[in-house]
Design an enzyme around this catalytic site. Sequence first.
Site, PDB file in Angstrom:
ATOM      1  N   ARG A   1      24.383 -32.750-168.798  1.00  0.00           N
ATOM      2  CA  ARG A   1      25.843 -32.085-168.336  1.00  0.00           C
ATOM      3  C   ARG A   1      25.747 -31.301-167.207  1.00  0.00           C
ATOM      4  O   ARG A   1      26.842 -31.481-166.419  1.00  0.00           O
ATOM      5  CB  ARG A   1      26.303 -30.720-169.714  1.00  0.00           C
TER       6      ARG A   1
ATOM      7  N   ARG B   1      25.389 -24.693-180.197  1.00  0.00           N
ATOM      8  CA  ARG B   1      26.325 -26.126-180.391  1.00  0.00           C
ATOM      9  C   ARG B   1      25.276 -27.048-180.160  1.00  0.00           C
ATOM     10  O   ARG B   1      24.329 -27.131-179.493  1.00  0.00           O
ATOM     11  CB  ARG B   1      27.031 -25.946-178.855  1.00  0.00           C
TER      12      ARG B   1
ATOM     13  N   LYS C   1      32.731 -19.646-168.337  1.00  0.00           N
ATOM     14  CA  LYS C   1      34.229 -19.912-168.347  1.00  0.00           C
ATOM     15  C   LYS C   1      34.837 -19.354-169.722  1.00  0.00           C
ATOM     16  O   LYS C   1      36.007 -18.796-169.718  1.00  0.00           O
ATOM     17  CB  LYS C   1      34.451 -21.520-168.335  1.00  0.00           C
TER      18      LYS C   1
ATOM     19  N   ARG D   1      37.875 -32.325-165.376  1.00  0.00           N
ATOM     20  CA  ARG D   1      36.258 -32.356-165.068  1.00  0.00           C
ATOM     21  C   ARG D   1      36.113 -33.702-164.200  1.00  0.00           C
ATOM     22  O   ARG D   1      34.868 -33.953-164.066  1.00  0.00           O
ATOM     23  CB  ARG D   1      35.678 -32.332-166.470  1.00  0.00           C
TER      24      ARG D   1
ATOM     25  N   ARG E   1      22.609 -19.752-175.660  1.00  0.00           N
ATOM     26  CA  ARG E   1      23.774 -19.400-176.156  1.00  0.00           C
ATOM     27  C   ARG E   1      23.991 -19.617-177.818  1.00  0.00           C
ATOM     28  O   ARG E   1      23.449 -20.927-178.159  1.00  0.00           O
ATOM     29  CB  ARG E   1      24.631 -20.238-175.471  1.00  0.00           C
TER      30      ARG E   1
HETATM   31  P1  AMP Z   1      32.580 -27.479-173.070  1.00  0.00           P
HETATM   32  O1  AMP Z   1      33.023 -26.810-174.430  1.00  0.00           O
HETATM   33  O2  AMP Z   1      33.881 -27.398-171.777  1.00  0.00           O
HETATM   34  O3  AMP Z   1      31.323 -27.387-172.379  1.00  0.00           O
HETATM   35  O4  AMP Z   1      32.789 -28.984-173.458  1.00  0.00           O
HETATM   36  C1  AMP Z   1      31.790 -29.558-174.337  1.00  0.00           C
HETATM   37  C2  AMP Z   1      31.730 -31.173-173.986  1.00  0.00           C
HETATM   38  O5  AMP Z   1      33.146 -31.792-174.401  1.00  0.00           O
HETATM   39  C3  AMP Z   1      31.542 -31.761-172.682  1.00  0.00           C
HETATM   40  O6  AMP Z   1      30.142 -31.971-172.698  1.00  0.00           O
HETATM   41  C4  AMP Z   1      32.323 -33.211-173.107  1.00  0.00           C
HETATM   42  O7  AMP Z   1      31.553 -34.048-173.715  1.00  0.00           O
HETATM   43  C5  AMP Z   1      33.468 -32.787-173.682  1.00  0.00           C
HETATM   44  N1  AMP Z   1      34.561 -32.526-172.557  1.00  0.00           N
HETATM   45  C6  AMP Z   1      35.159 -31.013-172.712  1.00  0.00           C
HETATM   46  N2  AMP Z   1      36.398 -31.134-171.848  1.00  0.00           N
HETATM   47  C7  AMP Z   1      35.938 -32.471-171.367  1.00  0.00           C
HETATM   48  C8  AMP Z   1      37.000 -33.298-170.134  1.00  0.00           C
HETATM   49  N3  AMP Z   1      37.581 -32.484-169.342  1.00  0.00           N
HETATM   50  N4  AMP Z   1      36.734 -34.495-169.894  1.00  0.00           N
HETATM   51  C9  AMP Z   1      35.682 -35.093-170.653  1.00  0.00           C
HETATM   52  N5  AMP Z   1      34.875 -34.430-171.574  1.00  0.00           N
HETATM   53  C10 AMP Z   1      35.041 -33.521-171.848  1.00  0.00           C
END
Ligand code: AMP
Length: 208
Positions: free
Chosen positions: A166, A155, A13, A88, A127
Amino acid sequence: MRLILVGPPGAGKGTQAAGLVDRYGITHLSTGDMLRAAVKEGTELGKQADEFMKKGHLVPDEVVIGMVLERIQKDDCAKGFLLDGFPRTRPQAEALDVALADAGADLDAVVLIEVADELIEERITGRRSDPDTGEIYHISFNPPPADVADRVVQRKDDTAEACRARLDKYHSETAPIVPFYEAKGILKRVDGVGSPSEVGERIATVLA
Ligand code: AMP
């Protein structure tokens, strides 16, 4: 243009978002990036989010929904935006829908990048990103150049354990938003297996 990118963690993404915001001249809104910035700055929101994020859990809806609805009202979103990592959950999708309807705005498309679970763990654990430029690499598929290799970071939630958590959350919480957008007739499915440019071409085709 108002777009949403959906897909499991590691679907690409973030990588695809970079190309799309350039192509359409829209603002990239990654909730993951926004939350990581809040954690780094030590804001109240960051403190609330940190514990959930480290374990690979979702940050509570009320925290994330408030953050996004406030953000999409900013001037730089008037020309359009790309949401990456939001919604999400079904309540997040519904809250966004209500807010956009209130503003008299519509979503143009929701792009679902599909990648099988078996491929996700290898993508996630390999990653790395460059803290200076934000560029994303993979230790096997897209290794960082020699002058960057020493400074790349992983990360906190890209470990095998957090990756499994996740992925579970993706299936239980996020997958239900797919039929929500399918029913609206705006869901576009794209095969996420292939090089970033191959996947980018598929996205351009479904959006044409
Ligand atoms: P990402 O970078 O999109 O993989 O997001 C990293 C982490 O941020 C996720 O595993 C969640 O803990 C949190 N997070 C990001 N976006 C959301 C969302 N829309 N709702 C809830 N938690 C989120």
